[in-house]
Scaffold this motif. Sequence first.
Motif, PDB file in Angstrom:
ATOM      1  N   SER A 129     -21.459  83.709   6.192  1.00 41.22           N
ATOM      2  CA  SER A 129     -20.942  82.401   5.798  1.00 41.22           C
ATOM      3  C   SER A 129     -22.130  81.528   5.409  1.00 41.22           C
ATOM      4  O   SER A 129     -23.015  81.266   6.214  1.00 41.22           O
ATOM      5  N   THR A 164     -24.041  82.359   2.680  1.00 41.63           N
ATOM      6  CA  THR A 164     -24.838  83.218   1.810  1.00 41.63           C
ATOM      7  C   THR A 164     -24.053  84.503   1.573  1.00 41.63           C
ATOM      8  O   THR A 164     -22.903  84.630   2.006  1.00 41.63           O
ATOM      9  N   ASN A 165     -24.662  85.443   0.892  1.00 39.03           N
ATOM     10  CA  ASN A 165     -24.018  86.720   0.616  1.00 39.03           C
ATOM     11  C   ASN A 165     -24.628  87.828   1.473  1.00 39.03           C
ATOM     12  O   ASN A 165     -25.849  87.892   1.640  1.00 39.03           O
ATOM     13  N   VAL A 172     -22.067  94.504   0.977  1.00 41.26           N
ATOM     14  CA  VAL A 172     -20.706  95.014   1.193  1.00 41.26           C
ATOM     15  C   VAL A 172     -20.716  96.521   0.942  1.00 41.26           C
ATOM     16  O   VAL A 172     -21.757  97.123   0.667  1.00 41.26           O
ATOM     17  N   THR A 187     -22.335  97.743  -2.250  1.00 39.86           N
ATOM     18  CA  THR A 187     -23.719  97.330  -2.506  1.00 39.86           C
ATOM     19  C   THR A 187     -24.631  98.550  -2.563  1.00 39.86           C
ATOM     20  O   THR A 187     -24.538  99.451  -1.728  1.00 39.86           O
ATOM     21  N   ASN A 215     -30.545  89.441  -1.405  1.00 41.77           N
ATOM     22  CA  ASN A 215     -29.523  88.750  -2.191  1.00 41.77           C
ATOM     23  C   ASN A 215     -30.137  87.662  -3.079  1.00 41.77           C
ATOM     24  O   ASN A 215     -31.363  87.469  -3.086  1.00 41.77           O
ATOM     25  N   SER A 216     -29.302  86.924  -3.795  1.00 49.90           N
ATOM     26  CA  SER A 216     -29.789  85.916  -4.744  1.00 49.90           C
ATOM     27  C   SER A 216     -30.415  84.715  -4.034  1.00 49.90           C
ATOM     28  O   SER A 216     -31.160  83.946  -4.659  1.00 49.90           O
ATOM     29  N   ASP A 217     -30.139  84.517  -2.743  1.00 49.55           N
ATOM     30  CA  ASP A 217     -30.743  83.427  -1.967  1.00 49.55           C
ATOM     31  C   ASP A 217     -32.062  83.844  -1.332  1.00 49.55           C
ATOM     32  O   ASP A 217     -32.610  83.115  -0.490  1.00 49.55           O
TER      33      ASP A 217
END
Length: 520
Positions: free
Chosen positions: A123, A125-126, A129, A132, A145-147
């Motif tokens: 929750s 961020t990503n 899964v 992936t 991830n993108s963050d």
Amino acid sequence: MVQYMDRNSGFNQWNANRNAANKKSMFSGFLWWFVVFMAAWWAIGAIMSPKTKNAEVVETVSTLDVSAVPQYGFESEKLNATVQGLRVSNVRLSDFSATTDSDAPVALLSGDGNFIEVGLLASGTNAPVATTVWSGRGDSYNWRNSDKVEFARNMSADGYVLTITDTIKNNSGKTFSVSPYARIVRENDMKSSSGLKTGSIVYANSDVEEEYWKTLDKKSYAYSTTNGFAGFADQYWETVVSIDSPDQTIRVKKSGDKYVADAAAGAVSVAPNQTVTITTNIFVGPRDQSVLDTAEQKIKGISETVDYGWFWFLARPMLWVLNGIHHIVMNYGVAIIIMTILLRLLMWPLTRKSYVNMAAMQKMQPEMQRIQKLYANDKMRLQMEMMKLYQTHKTSPMSGCLPMLIQIPIFFALYKALLVSVQMRNAHFLWISDLAAMDPYFILPILMGATMWWQQRLQSPSTPKSNANDAVSQTQRAMRWMPILFTIMFAWMPAGLVLYWTVSNVFGIIQMQIIKKQSK
């Protein structure tokens, strides 16, 4: 007062009824125990009867296309598995062969759509899964991830316990939370679980909760616990997942044609520049008590998951002794023979006393008939004289049945021990390729019936022929049918159990010969 009671009083009628009940033959007592035995046998048959599926579908597991995720192999001393992103499947147990004539290892979760999935719900961020694609292979994987949040996964094995360690490093500059989860998705395996009810197994709030496949067809179950595990148990194998995190919700249910056991833990907050580690332990291995005791160090409660039945206090020591003997002789058939002889030696004094009592009862028949005729109209005096006769000969009507009654719990304890013992699986002995399965040629059941008949003849002392309607004669007539009944019932029993009963009969025959010589 005495005169009043001697007349046709209510007390005298009650006493007469009681004496009439006491006059019942030994056959009635034996018949009662036989009914108990048959009822227990019916219960075993009900357990072993074919299972039928319920057509109701509770929920369907979403089928994700994970074909783009590369598959890698994970290898350890005991386990070899296929890793595909978050999922682990096709776990091979190197110490156990699939069949008696094959060197291929046992494979768990090998069917299409059967897997263990360990992941995170994020929750803020990503999180990775099931679809992936991670970088890395073998026992170490990474994903970012993108963050700029870094996820690292490390896999290790200790025996049959596979440990997955997820490390989350927050480089995003903001706080987010992750909730770990783990689930097992598989089909049932009722056909290979002969004689045992298998299904889901949950450890919640310090208690083991089991639900059978047939029960899961009808409803789902949920548990809230501070810690625990969820999974499935077959006759010889067990697969569970345990998240090392508090505040868990565990569920077991049917979903489509699959069964799902999952655990979800409470959310973990990850501050900027903070690194969080989450550990999940997976057990995929045999339901061997020593193996489960070792796994208990990492998965609390797993050592309590084997059901040894009502007589567990006998089954576990017997299994421990059996395995100990096997370490010496290196054959489970020989180990069963040795353990049977040890059990019969322990019961030697009791069996000898039983035979002496049976011989005394046979010799008492003429005197018993004389007393019954003499006091036929005086029930109270008849009872008193019969009690004096028993005291004089130091015996009782039921004393001869005691060894058989003692063997009933031993029988059921050994039956349960052989069913749950993975060591019995594919254990060879002479012409038998699997001591946990029935004798394919019915040789042992026939030998068991023959030795049982021979033993019965030896247990009947040679005395003058008595009244055909007396208690001992009625019992002997009933016992003549027992070898036939037992041969039929034991024909489909595990060969190891039939071997135990056959050896026990042979030992009893030798024992009777010795006792007869000593009695003379």
